[in-house]
Scaffold this motif. Structure first.
Motif, mmCIF file in Angstrom:
data_model
loop_
_atom_site.group_PDB
_atom_site.id
_atom_site.type_symbol
_atom_site.label_atom_id
_atom_site.label_comp_id
_atom_site.label_asym_id
_atom_site.label_seq_id
_atom_site.Cartn_x
_atom_site.Cartn_y
_atom_site.Cartn_z
ATOM 1 N N ASP A 61 0.838 -1.191 0.000
ATOM 2 C CA ASP A 61 0.000 0.000 0.000
ATOM 3 C C ASP A 61 0.881 1.252 0.000
ATOM 4 O O ASP A 61 2.109 1.172 0.027
ATOM 5 C CB ASP A 61 -0.966 -0.014 1.193
ATOM 6 N N LYS A 62 0.240 2.418 -0.006
ATOM 7 C CA LYS A 62 0.954 3.701 -0.101
ATOM 8 C C LYS A 62 1.913 3.907 1.068
ATOM 9 O O LYS A 62 3.046 4.342 0.869
ATOM 10 C CB LYS A 62 -0.076 4.838 -0.179
ATOM 11 N N ASP A 66 6.051 4.283 0.963
ATOM 12 C CA ASP A 66 6.855 5.351 1.576
ATOM 13 C C ASP A 66 8.008 4.758 2.387
ATOM 14 O O ASP A 66 9.117 5.290 2.377
ATOM 15 C CB ASP A 66 5.986 6.237 2.471
ATOM 16 N N GLU A 141 2.131 3.566 -6.105
ATOM 17 C CA GLU A 141 2.124 5.031 -6.094
ATOM 18 C C GLU A 141 1.210 5.626 -7.168
ATOM 19 O O GLU A 141 1.059 6.841 -7.235
ATOM 20 C CB GLU A 141 3.554 5.556 -6.308
#
Length: 186
Positions: A61-62, A66, A141
């Protein structure tokens, strides 16, 4: 079980989208396959019954993306000096299918390439690891391949300059040829 449209990762190949699930008769054996559409219009067939066994997983996931990018911003981790052992260790990391381990390989080999250069085998490994990393980050992303490739390069270049630039001082050409101890070969 995965469904059509799911974004998944196939270790050692990268991330893609399940285009369809089809029944195929291969060598007289009928099986159900995930048809995975990979970057570059490549299609890969994965037997549905063996998908989890071979390490197929959902993309990150996002927030995990990161964290992966954060790995690229860190200093390299310890690698074996023996290229053969280092190659095997990095190959094991890539085979694990763990995106954090793949990011570690990309960063470490990129640093080594900038410092000393890489063997042909390690260059291929770096390119493959980058492709795997980029393919998953593109989907996580929702970015283009070019944007993600540029992001990865920028993060590696920045961290290399932060952690290594002060260590790499080019030896002065003058110092190599003219001794400054007052003696001259005449």
């Amino acid at each position: 079980m995965f469904s059509v449209g799911d974004k998944i990762v196939y270790p050692m190949h990268g991330a893609g989208v399940i285009d369809s699930i089809e029944e195929k008769d291969i060598l007289g054996e009928k099986q159900s396959y995930y048809i995975l559409k990979m970057p570059g219009e490549v299609k890969v067939m994965i037997p549905t019954a063996k998908a989890e066994t071979v390490g197929v997983r959902n993309i990150i996931d996002k927030s995990s993306a990161d964290k992966v990018i954060g790995i690229l911003e860190k200093d390299e981790t310890q690698m074996d000096k023996n290229w053969n052992k280092r190659y095997r260790d990095n190959m094991d990391k890539m085979k694990s299918g763990d995106i954090y381990e793949v990011a570690d390989v990309v960063r470490n080999l990129s640093f080594k390439q900038k410092e000393k250069g890489l063997s042909t085998g390690e260059k291929k490994m770096l390119n493959n690891a980058k492709q795997i990393l980029v393919s998953e980050l593109v989907l996580a992303e929702h970015a283009s391949q070019e944007e993600v490739e540029q992001l990865v390069e920028n993060k590696i270049n920045t961290s290399f300059m932060m952690f290594r630039a002060e260590e790499i001082q080019p030896e002065s050409v003058v110092n190599k040829f003219i001794p400054f101890d007052g003696t001259m070969n005449e």
